[in-house]
Design a protein around this motif. Structure first.
Motif, PDB file in Angstrom:
ATOM      1  N   ILE A 189       0.880  -1.174   0.000  1.00  9.58           N
ATOM      2  CA  ILE A 189       0.000   0.000   0.000  1.00  9.58           C
ATOM      3  C   ILE A 189       0.912   1.216   0.000  1.00  9.58           C
ATOM      4  CG2 ILE A 189      -1.766   1.264   1.249  1.00  9.58           C
ATOM      5  CD1 ILE A 189      -2.767  -1.349   2.342  1.00  9.58           C
ATOM      6  N   ILE A 190       0.980   1.888  -1.128  1.00  8.96           N
ATOM      7  CA  ILE A 190       1.948   2.961  -1.347  1.00  8.96           C
ATOM      8  C   ILE A 190       1.207   4.289  -1.407  1.00  8.96           C
ATOM      9  CG2 ILE A 190       3.811   3.780  -2.827  1.00  8.96           C
ATOM     10  CD1 ILE A 190       3.876   0.908  -4.013  1.00  8.96           C
ATOM     11  N   THR A 191       1.643   5.224  -0.576  1.00  9.23           N
ATOM     12  CA  THR A 191       1.073   6.575  -0.575  1.00  9.23           C
ATOM     13  C   THR A 191       2.141   7.542  -1.069  1.00  9.23           C
ATOM     14  OG1 THR A 191      -0.323   5.997   1.322  1.00  9.23           O
ATOM     15  CG2 THR A 191      -0.074   8.333   0.797  1.00  9.23           C
ATOM     16  N   ILE A 192       1.879   8.190  -2.191  1.00  9.33           N
ATOM     17  CA  ILE A 192       2.828   9.120  -2.805  1.00  9.33           C
ATOM     18  C   ILE A 192       2.485  10.542  -2.375  1.00  9.33           C
ATOM     19  CG2 ILE A 192       3.870   9.900  -4.950  1.00  9.33           C
ATOM     20  CD1 ILE A 192       4.325   6.983  -4.494  1.00  9.33           C
ATOM     21  N   HIS A 193       3.498  11.273  -1.932  1.00  5.39           N
ATOM     22  CA  HIS A 193       3.311  12.665  -1.512  1.00  5.39           C
ATOM     23  C   HIS A 193       4.113  13.594  -2.442  1.00  5.39           C
ATOM     24  CE1 HIS A 193       1.653  11.310   2.431  1.00  5.39           C
ATOM     25  NE2 HIS A 193       2.527  10.326   2.282  1.00  5.39           N
ATOM     26  N   ASN A 194       3.559  14.759  -2.707  1.00  6.04           N
ATOM     27  CA  ASN A 194       4.241  15.813  -3.465  1.00  6.04           C
ATOM     28  C   ASN A 194       4.625  15.341  -4.872  1.00  6.04           C
ATOM     29  OD1 ASN A 194       4.162  17.240  -0.978  1.00  6.04           O
ATOM     30  ND2 ASN A 194       6.145  16.398  -0.394  1.00  6.04           N
ATOM     31  N   THR A 195       3.648  14.883  -5.626  1.00  8.72           N
ATOM     32  CA  THR A 195       3.927  14.358  -6.961  1.00  8.72           C
ATOM     33  C   THR A 195       4.437  15.435  -7.926  1.00  8.72           C
ATOM     34  OG1 THR A 195       1.585  14.675  -7.523  1.00  8.72           O
ATOM     35  CG2 THR A 195       2.260  12.488  -6.755  1.00  8.72           C
ATOM     36  N   GLU A 196       4.300  16.702  -7.574  1.00  9.47           N
ATOM     37  CA  GLU A 196       4.815  17.757  -8.454  1.00  9.47           C
ATOM     38  C   GLU A 196       6.340  17.751  -8.506  1.00  9.47           C
ATOM     39  OE1 GLU A 196       4.197  19.626  -4.365  1.00  9.47           O
ATOM     40  OE2 GLU A 196       3.158  18.222  -5.713  1.00  9.47           O
ATOM     41  N   HIS A 197       6.982  17.065  -7.535  1.00 14.39           N
ATOM     42  CA  HIS A 197       8.449  16.974  -7.500  1.00 14.39           C
ATOM     43  C   HIS A 197       8.944  15.630  -8.031  1.00 14.39           C
ATOM     44  CE1 HIS A 197       8.363  20.701  -5.416  1.00 14.39           C
ATOM     45  NE2 HIS A 197       7.926  20.220  -4.271  1.00 14.39           N
ATOM     46  N   ARG A 198       8.139  14.972  -8.848  1.00 10.09           N
ATOM     47  CA  ARG A 198       8.543  13.695  -9.439  1.00 10.09           C
ATOM     48  C   ARG A 198       9.762  13.916 -10.342  1.00 10.09           C
ATOM     49  NH1 ARG A 198       4.094  12.710 -11.751  1.00 10.09           N
ATOM     50  NH2 ARG A 198       3.111  11.386 -10.166  1.00 10.09           N
ATOM     51  N   ALA A 199      10.715  12.978 -10.297  1.00  6.15           N
ATOM     52  CA  ALA A 199      11.949  13.109 -11.085  1.00  6.15           C
ATOM     53  C   ALA A 199      11.644  13.133 -12.574  1.00  6.15           C
ATOM     54  CB  ALA A 199      12.897  11.955 -10.761  1.00  6.15           C
ATOM     55  N   LYS A 200      12.361  13.996 -13.294  1.00  9.61           N
ATOM     56  CA  LYS A 200      12.153  14.166 -14.730  1.00  9.61           C
ATOM     57  C   LYS A 200      13.314  13.546 -15.503  1.00  9.61           C
ATOM     58  CE  LYS A 200       9.408  18.390 -14.234  1.00  9.61           C
ATOM     59  NZ  LYS A 200       9.229  18.197 -12.791  1.00  9.61           N
ATOM     60  N   CYS A 201      13.114  13.383 -16.791  1.00  7.97           N
ATOM     61  CA  CYS A 201      14.144  12.788 -17.641  1.00  7.97           C
ATOM     62  C   CYS A 201      15.410  13.645 -17.616  1.00  7.97           C
ATOM     63  CB  CYS A 201      13.634  12.650 -19.068  1.00  7.97           C
ATOM     64  SG  CYS A 201      12.306  11.441 -19.267  1.00  7.97           S
ATOM     65  N   GLY A 202      16.561  12.994 -17.756  1.00  8.54           N
ATOM     66  CA  GLY A 202      17.831  13.708 -17.750  1.00  8.54           C
ATOM     67  C   GLY A 202      18.250  14.192 -16.379  1.00  8.54           C
ATOM     68  N   SER A 203      17.823  13.506 -15.317  1.00  4.72           N
ATOM     69  CA  SER A 203      18.172  13.905 -13.948  1.00  4.72           C
ATOM     70  C   SER A 203      18.591  12.676 -13.160  1.00  4.72           C
ATOM     71  CB  SER A 203      16.987  14.594 -13.265  1.00  4.72           C
ATOM     72  OG  SER A 203      15.898  13.697 -13.140  1.00  4.72           O
TER      73      SER A 203
END
Length: 482
Positions: free
Chosen positions: A260-274
């Motif tokens: 059971i996974i709860t994700i917080h602050n999805t706006e800071h998800r890692a982007k390509c090239g990082s």
């Protein structure tokens, strides 16, 4: 005599539910949906755990009340104790040939000397150096100089802050009916024993076969997807499809552990090239993070089954695998990472800078390798497990990987919170070591972990000579006089 038609009928009856479950799981994983059954299941487990823990505590309280006989004696008032002590001091102790006289140092005098010593110890180090230089210019060492080091050594023996991070966390407040998480397991009552036995049957005869079926389904999905992508003509489209195939694969595998996974602050998800960095507790950290995002892995090429998995995953994304001889060449690995992030269509690289699994109570020293790539944006992630339903920590010195996976598949569930932190870049004039410490401190603060500067390599190796030299240097500076 059973005919062939009857055999096929029996097989179809047995396989129909399995095919239906497989189709349902694939649909839910592809659409990122959930029926809410796992969360209801965990809530029910929490009620059962609280009930079992209450019975356990009541039993312990009854044992303590029966074991305690009389109340402890009430201490005498200070004035009464002093009056009773005075005549004793005037007598000669028959067991001790020393006679107490008017010149004998009494307790109050000793306390005054102790207070004076404490006051001198509380002075700044510079003042102590000055007083030592003025009164003992020829002597630069006193026996009291080693007291701090002796105290630290005794504290390390009694309660070591480092090695206890490599073992399972302390006994939980709530008992989850798993004997491996109950350090002092013993018989408490027939009700608890019955609950434990029913739980054992559910975990090993219902949950484990179902989870094993899901694991096989995940492997079949991975192999089938690799074959599908192998003959895909366009590379860009291949990587685009590989992104979603990876996510669906890890969502299936997460159900193997009833995660059971709860994700917080999805706006800071890692982007390509990082580069994405996270604290490390278990091999399933990769599965947990990959249910929400797809990553490029970096690691040493393996053989056997894991080598087959690496080759299969390489069909879905641009992973970085290096030879054993290249593993020691830090600059070559850093160069491969730098080339990877320069291609902006490549997936973010997932790295666990601690280099080993920690029991989710602290964050240890981050290796500086990925932080030396100054042009890379770092996306920190804090992974916090709730060990009430299953301890996700992998103690590799105690369990092989296969044993660990069996333990995970026979646990109740894996409940975890994932916190995405704002992206971070190295500041002007900041070294890679300081940057690594800053990122580690942010992860520790968000996850509520203890921030430790010790190297996780102490799990299998002795302290480096640099640590000893640094402590020796500090001791020398303390002994220096102005």
């Amino acid at each position: 005599m059973i005919t062939t038609a009857q055999v096929f009928t029996i097989i179809s009856i047995i396989c129909a539910p399995m095919v239906g479950i497989a189709a349902l799981v694939l649909t839910l994983a592809a659409l990122n949906l959930s029926l809410g059954i796992r969360r209801l299941y965990v809530q029910l487990l929490a009620l059962i755990f609280d009930y079992a823990t209450k019975i356990k505590r009541d039993k312990e309280i009854s044992i303590d009340s029966n074991g305690s006989s009389d109340e402890p004696p009430t201490p005498l008032p200070p004035s009464t104790a002093k009056n009773k002590l005075a005549p004793t001091l005037e007598k000669k102790n028959e067991d001790n040939p020393v006679e107490v006289t008017s010149t004998t140092q009494l307790l109050n005098d000793c306390k005054d000397e102790i207070n004076n010593e404490n006051e001198s110890d509380s002075l700044p180090i510079q003042e102590q150096k000055v007083s030592r230089a003025s009164s003992q210019s020829d002597i630069q060492f006193k026996l009291g100089d080693i007291i701090d080091y002796t105290r630290q050594g005794l504290e390390a023996i009694v309660d070591d802050d480092v090695t206890k991070r490599f073992t399972s966390a302390e006994e939980m407040v709530v008992w989850n009916l798993l004997t491996r998480t109950q350090q002092q397991h013993e018989y408490f009552s027939m009700r608890v024993t019955l609950l434990w036995f029913l739980g054992f049957c559910v975990r090993y005869f219902i949950l484990f076969p179902f989870r094993l079926f899901l694991f096989i389904l995940g492997v079949v999905w991975m192999l089938g997807s690799a074959v599908f992508l192998q003959y895909f003509p366009a590379k860009d489209a291949k990587l685009r499809f590989g992104f979603y195939i990876n996510i669906v694969l890890h969502r299936i595998l997460s159900r193997v552990f009833s995660a059971i996974i709860t994700i917080h602050n999805t706006e800071h998800r890692a982007k390509c090239g990082s580069i994405c960095v996270a604290n490390h507790t278990s091999p399933i950290d990769v599965i947990i993070l990959s249910t929400d995002n797809s990553f490029s892995m970096i690691g040493q090429q393996q053989g056997g089954f894991f080598g087959m998995v690496q080759r299969t995953l390489s069909q879905t994304a641009n992973h970085i695998w290096f030879e054993r001889s290249e593993a020691k060449d830090r600059h070559m690995v850093a160069e491969k990472m730098r080339e990877h992030i320069q291609a902006h269509n490549n997936l973010p690289i997932l790295i666990f800078p601690e280099g080993t699994c920690i029991n989710n109570t602290s964050v240890m020293m981050f290796k500086k390798g990925c932080f030396e790539i100054t042009e890379a944006t770092i996306y920190p992630v804090a992974i916090k497990y709730d060990n009430r339903f299953g301890d996700a920590f992998w103690n590799s010195t105690k369990h092989e990987l296969f044993q660990y996976l069996i333990l995970m598949m026979t646990s109740w569930a894996i409940v975890v919170d994932v916190y995405y932190l704002p992206p971070m870049t190295i500041e002007e004039g900041e070294t890679s070591v300081d940057f690594a410490r800053r990122v580690k401190a942010a992860i520790a603060k968000q996850g509520g972990f203890v921030d430790l500067e010790w190297d996780g390599g102490l799990k299998r190796a002795l302290p480096k000579a640099d640590y000893k030299a640094e402590e020796q240097r500090k001791f020398y500076e303390m002994l220096k006089t102005e």
